[in-house]
Design an enzyme around this catalytic site. Structure first.
Site, PDB file in Angstrom:
ATOM      1  N   THR A  15       0.840  -1.196   0.000  1.00  0.00           N
ATOM      2  CA  THR A  15       0.000   0.000   0.000  1.00  0.00           C
ATOM      3  C   THR A  15       0.878   1.250   0.000  1.00  0.00           C
ATOM      4  OG1 THR A  15      -0.174   0.067   2.426  1.00  0.00           O
ATOM      5  CG2 THR A  15      -1.857  -1.182   1.233  1.00  0.00           C
ATOM      6  N   THR A  18       3.779   4.719  -4.114  1.00  0.00           N
ATOM      7  CA  THR A  18       4.227   5.653  -5.142  1.00  0.00           C
ATOM      8  C   THR A  18       5.249   6.669  -4.640  1.00  0.00           C
ATOM      9  OG1 THR A  18       2.380   7.170  -4.701  1.00  0.00           O
ATOM     10  CG2 THR A  18       2.039   5.463  -6.378  1.00  0.00           C
ATOM     11  N   GLY A  20       8.145   7.731  -1.159  1.00  0.00           N
ATOM     12  CA  GLY A  20       8.777   7.429   0.114  1.00  0.00           C
ATOM     13  C   GLY A  20       9.088   5.961   0.320  1.00  0.00           C
ATOM     14  N   TYR A 151      -2.147  10.560  15.713  1.00  0.00           N
ATOM     15  CA  TYR A 151      -1.353   9.687  14.850  1.00  0.00           C
ATOM     16  C   TYR A 151      -0.659   8.605  15.670  1.00  0.00           C
ATOM     17  CZ  TYR A 151       2.672   8.287  11.993  1.00  0.00           C
ATOM     18  OH  TYR A 151       3.641   7.570  11.328  1.00  0.00           O
TER      19      TYR A 151
END
Length: 259
Positions: A15, A18, A20, A151
Site C-alpha cells: 500500500t 508511489t 517514500g 497519529y
C-alpha cells in the site's frame, strides 16, 4: 556478495507505493523478481497500469477495489506490506483534535490494514503460508503532544492489532511482523525540513537539525533513507527470516533512548 532473498514470483501487495518508503519497497521487491501490485489515490505516469490500483484505501470501497484487483491479477497474495500512514491533524495539542481529526487518523493508519488483512488473509491461511508486515512508527513510543497525539495513538493501535494477529495466525503458517521507522527522509519530510528552515532563516541542513532536536536527537546523526527501511522489510518478508514473527523492528538511528 548480494543475498538472494528468494522473492522471485512472489505475489506482493504494497500500500502507498508511489512515494517514500512504499516506492522503495515496490522497487526492491520488483528488483528481486516479485510480482507487485501497489496502490495510491492516483497513478504516477511512470507506474505500469497493470500493477497499480487507483484507490483510496482509507475507505471501505477503496479496500474492496484493491482486493478485487489482487485476486483478479495475481490470483491471491503471498506478502502484504502495509506502508500507508500519515497525519493531517493540526498542531495545538489535544484541544485541536475534534471528532473528524480522530476519525481521519484511525481511518488512514489503522483501518486499511484491518480491512485488507481481513479480506486477503483467508487465502494465505488456506495455503498455509504468507507474510504480513505492518509499518508502525516510533511515535507510539515517543508521541509529540503538540502535533502527533492522534497519529501516535492510531499507530499504537495498529501495533497492538498486529501483535494479536500474529499470535492467532502464526500457528497456521502466516508470519505477521511490524517495522517501526523513526524519521525517514521522504519527500514529505524533506518538504517539512525546508519549511522549518525557511521559517528559521537557515538552510536544509538547519531544518533537519530542528526536526532531530524535536525528536530528542538521533544518535546516528541523520534520518533513515527510504531504501534502508525497504531493505529491512524485504528481508523480513523473505524466507531468510522464516522463524521471525510477532516482533517489531525499530529502524530509527537510535532515536528511542531505551531498549
Amino acid at each position: 556478495m548480494m543475498m538472494d532473498l528468494d522473492l522471485k514470483d512472489r505475489r506482493v501487495l504494497v500500500t502507498a507505493g508511489t512515494k517514500g518508503i512504499g516506492a522503495a519497497v515496490v522497487a526492491l521487491f520488483r528488483q528481486n523478481g516479485a510480482n507487485v501490485i501497489t496502490t495510491a489515490r492516483s497513478r504516477p505516469d511512470a507506474m505500469p497500469e497493470q500493477m497499480f490500483v487507483a484507490a483510496d484505501v482509507a475507505t471501505v470501497d477503496g479496500c474492496a477495489a484493491v482486493v478485487d484487483a489482487v485476486n483478479d491479477r495475481l490470483g491471491g497474495v503471498d506478502i502484504i506490506v502495509h506502508v500507508l500512514g500519515g497525519s493531517s491533524a493540526p498542531a495545538g495539542g489535544f484541544a485541536a483534535l475534534g471528532e473528524d481529526e480522530w476519525h481521519n487518523e484511525l481511518y488512514l493508519n489503522l483501518f486499511p490494514a484491518v480491512r485488507l488483512d481481513r479480506a486477503l488473509l483467508p487465502g494465505m491461511l488456506a495455503r498455509g503460508t504468507g507474510v504480513i508486515i505492518h509499518v508502525t512508527s516510533i511515535q507510539r513510543h515517543l508521541p509529540l503532544p503538540e502535533s502527533t497525539t492522534a497519529y501516535a495513538a492510531a499507530k499504537a493501535a495498529l501495533s497492538t492489532y498486529s501483535k494479536s494477529l500474529s499470535k492467532e495466525v502464526t500457528p497456521q503458517g502466516v508470519r505477521v511482523l511490524r517495522v517501526s521507522p523513526g524519521w525517514v527522509e521522504t519527500e514529505a519530510s524533506v518538504a517539512l525540513a525546508e519549511r522549518l528552515a525557511a521559517g528559521a532563516g537557515t538552510d536544509y541542513a538547519g531544518g533537519k537539525e530542528i526536526i532531530m532536536k524535536s525528536l530528542g536527537g538521533i544518535p546516528l546523526g541523520r534520518p533513515s533513507k527510504p531504501v534502508e527501511v525497504a531493505n529491512l522489510i524485504a528481508f523480513l518478508a523473505s524466507p531468510r527470516a522464516a522463524t521471525i514473527t510477532g516482533t517489531e523492528y525499530v529502524i530509527d538511528g537510535g532515536t528511542i533512548p531505551t531498549a
